[in-house]
Design a protein around this motif. Sequence first.
Motif, short mmCIF file in Angstrom:
data_model
loop_
_atom_site.label_atom_id
_atom_site.label_comp_id
_atom_site.label_asym_id
_atom_site.label_seq_id
_atom_site.Cartn_x
_atom_site.Cartn_y
_atom_site.Cartn_z
N TYR A 183 1.19 -1.40 0.14
CA TYR A 183 -0.14 -0.31 -0.26
C TYR A 183 1.14 1.25 0.01
O TYR A 183 1.85 1.39 0.36
CB TYR A 183 -0.92 0.05 1.25
N ASP A 184 0.54 2.41 -0.78
CA ASP A 184 1.33 3.58 -0.58
C ASP A 184 0.67 3.92 0.40
O ASP A 184 -0.08 3.89 1.62
CB ASP A 184 0.85 4.58 -1.99
N ILE A 185 1.91 5.22 0.57
CA ILE A 185 1.90 6.31 2.30
C ILE A 185 0.28 6.69 2.27
O ILE A 185 0.07 6.82 3.72
CB ILE A 185 2.45 7.32 2.24
N ASP A 186 -0.65 6.66 1.96
CA ASP A 186 -2.14 7.41 1.85
C ASP A 186 -3.61 6.17 2.01
O ASP A 186 -4.31 5.73 1.82
CB ASP A 186 -2.52 8.41 0.25
N LYS A 196 -3.59 3.49 -0.06
CA LYS A 196 -4.48 3.08 -0.75
C LYS A 196 -3.75 1.48 -1.91
O LYS A 196 -2.12 2.23 -1.60
CB LYS A 196 -4.06 3.90 -2.96
N GLY A 211 6.85 2.57 -4.37
CA GLY A 211 5.97 3.66 -3.62
C GLY A 211 5.57 2.86 -2.56
O GLY A 211 4.93 3.76 -2.01
N ALA A 212 5.71 1.58 -1.65
CA ALA A 212 5.03 0.41 -1.20
C ALA A 212 5.89 1.30 0.49
O ALA A 212 6.78 1.62 1.00
CB ALA A 212 5.72 -0.61 -0.92
N ALA A 213 4.53 2.74 1.18
CA ALA A 213 5.09 2.28 2.11
C ALA A 213 4.16 1.55 3.35
O ALA A 213 4.94 1.79 4.65
CB ALA A 213 4.22 3.86 3.38
N THR A 230 9.20 8.00 -6.49
CA THR A 230 8.59 6.79 -6.11
C THR A 230 8.24 6.98 -4.33
O THR A 230 8.42 6.03 -3.48
CB THR A 230 8.50 6.02 -7.17
N SER A 269 6.18 7.55 -2.38
CA SER A 269 4.94 6.73 -2.15
C SER A 269 3.69 6.84 -2.54
O SER A 269 3.55 6.29 -4.39
CB SER A 269 4.93 6.21 -0.85
N SER A 270 3.77 8.34 -3.04
CA SER A 270 1.34 8.16 -3.03
C SER A 270 1.55 9.50 -4.94
O SER A 270 2.36 10.42 -4.35
CB SER A 270 0.44 8.24 -2.41
N ARG A 293 1.12 13.01 -3.46
CA ARG A 293 2.27 13.19 -2.56
C ARG A 293 3.46 13.54 -3.95
O ARG A 293 4.12 14.10 -3.98
CB ARG A 293 2.95 12.75 -1.27
N ARG A 335 3.68 2.31 -10.52
CA ARG A 335 2.12 1.75 -9.99
C ARG A 335 1.84 0.78 -11.22
O ARG A 335 1.68 -0.53 -11.32
CB ARG A 335 0.99 2.70 -9.38
#
Lengths: 382, 108
Positions: free
Chosen positions: A82-85, A87, A123-125, B42, B46-47, B50, B104
Motif C-alpha cells: 500500500y502507498d503512504i495514503d 491506497k 511506492g510501498a509504504a 516514488t 510513495s503516493s 504526494r 504503479r
Amino acid sequence: MYKSEKQTIFYVLGLYLSSTLLLIATLFATYYFYKQDELMHAEREILKEYSSALEEKLLFVHENSDERYEYPRFENFKSAIYDIDKKLIFSTLDTKIDNLDKDFFFKGSNSYYISSLKPHYLGAAYSVVEKKRKPIDILNDLIITALIIITITIITSFFLVKLVLKPLRDNLRLLDNFIKETTHELNTPITTILANIETLDSKSCDEKSMRKLQRIKTASTTISNLYQDLVYLLLNHQISSQNEELNISEILNQRVHYFSQAANVKKLNLHVDIKEGVCFNADRQKIERLIDNILSNAIKYTNKSTTIKVVLTQHTFSVSDEGKGMSQDEIRTIFQRYRRFDKTQGGFGIGYSIIKSIIDEYCIKINIESELDKGTKVTLTW
Amino acid sequence: MVKIILLALISLTFLNASSFEENCLSCHGNDFKFNMMMKKYTQKYSSEKRIKEAIFDYLKEPTSEKSVLPYEYINRFGTKEKTTLDDKTLREMIDVYYDRFNLRSKIY
C-alpha cells in the motif's frame, strides 16, 4: 444408607467436586491461553521474517527493473503493498485488508502482519503478509487429561466422604441396634401387662384402684404403640405388603376406641365424624400404623381439656387438635427420622417417618396445616 | 454530442502530449532519465498525490533540500532553474509525466 446420609454425601461431593473442577478449569484455561499466546508470538516472528524477505525483493525489483516491475511472489505466503495514503498498489492476497493500523492480527484461518516500509520501494509504504494460521491442537489433549483427572477426583472424593462419614454411620448403627434390642426386650412385659389388665375384674376393685388401673392401661397402650412403631420401622425393609380391601371406617372406629382411654386421661373431647363403608386397598398393619401415629400425635401434643376432631370422608381422613402447633420450618423437616420438636413429650421422633413411608407407598397425599398456639390439622387425601 | 466530447478529450490529450514534448522532453532528452527521476520520487514520496505535489513544489522553487537527486550530483551540477510555465500548465505537464512514467501501472 439413610436418605440424609446420601444427601450429605451428595452435598459434600458436590462441594468438593465443584471446587476441584473450578481449580482444574482455571489451571487448564491458563495453560491454554499461555499456549495460544506462545503460538501467536511464534506466528508473528515467522510473519516478520516473511515481511523482511518481501522488503528485500521489493528493493531488488525497484533497483533492477525499468520498463516493467515483476511483483515478488512467494510459495509460503501471500502479500500486498500500500502507498503512504493507504491506497492499494498491488496484492496477491485473497481478502481485502481494511485496517492497516494493527501490526498483527488473525482473520478467518489466516494470520496477517503489517509493517511500514521506508524507503518506499515501488511506492510501498506498508506491506501486508498473509499466511495460513497454524491451528492450536492442544484442546483435545487438554479435554482428555481433564476428564481423567475429574474421574480420579470423583472416585477419590467418594471414598473420602465415606471415610469422613464412617464415625457418623457407626453411631447411627449403634442407635439402631440399641433400639432393636430394647424393642425385643419390651415385647414380653408389655403383652403381659396388657393381657392381665384386660382380664382384671373391674367389679372386684374399688374406684380408686380402678382409676390407677386405667392409668396403667393408658401407659401400657402408649408403650405398646411405641413398640409397634419400632417393630414396623426395624422390619420395614424385610416385610412385603399384604394388600387387601380394607374397611377403613371400621378400622378407624377401632383405633379411636383404642386411644379413647388415653384421651380420657387428658380430658380430651373426641369429636368423631366417620363415614361408613369407606374402603381402601392396603396392608392392614400399615394402615393401622398410619392411623395410630396420626391419632397418638394429636393426643400427645394437644393441650388438656381440648377437642380433637377425627373426620373420615370417602377420599379424605383428617385429624385436628388444639395443641401448640408447629412453625413452617418445623413442618418442612417433620418427616426426618428422629426429628422431635417438643422434648417434653416422650417418643423417639419416628412417627412422621413411618407416616411418610406408608403414604409414599400408597400414593396418599398429606397436608399439614398448623398455626403456633392454635393447633394442627393433618389431612390425608387419596 | 458524445462523439464531440470524446474527440475533444482525445485532441486535448494529444495537445498535452505534444506540449510535454515541447516543455519537458526538449531539454531532458530521453526516457531513461525520466524513469530514474520517477523511481526517486516514488521511493521518497510513495503516493501519486504526494509525488505530484513534490515535483510541483520543486519545479516552482528548486532547492538542494527539495531535490531527490544525490547530494554529490547537486553539488556538481547545481539545481535546475525555476520553471517558466504557469501553474496550470505545469500541473498538466506533471500529470502527463506521472501517467507515462509511474511505477504503479507497470507492476505485474
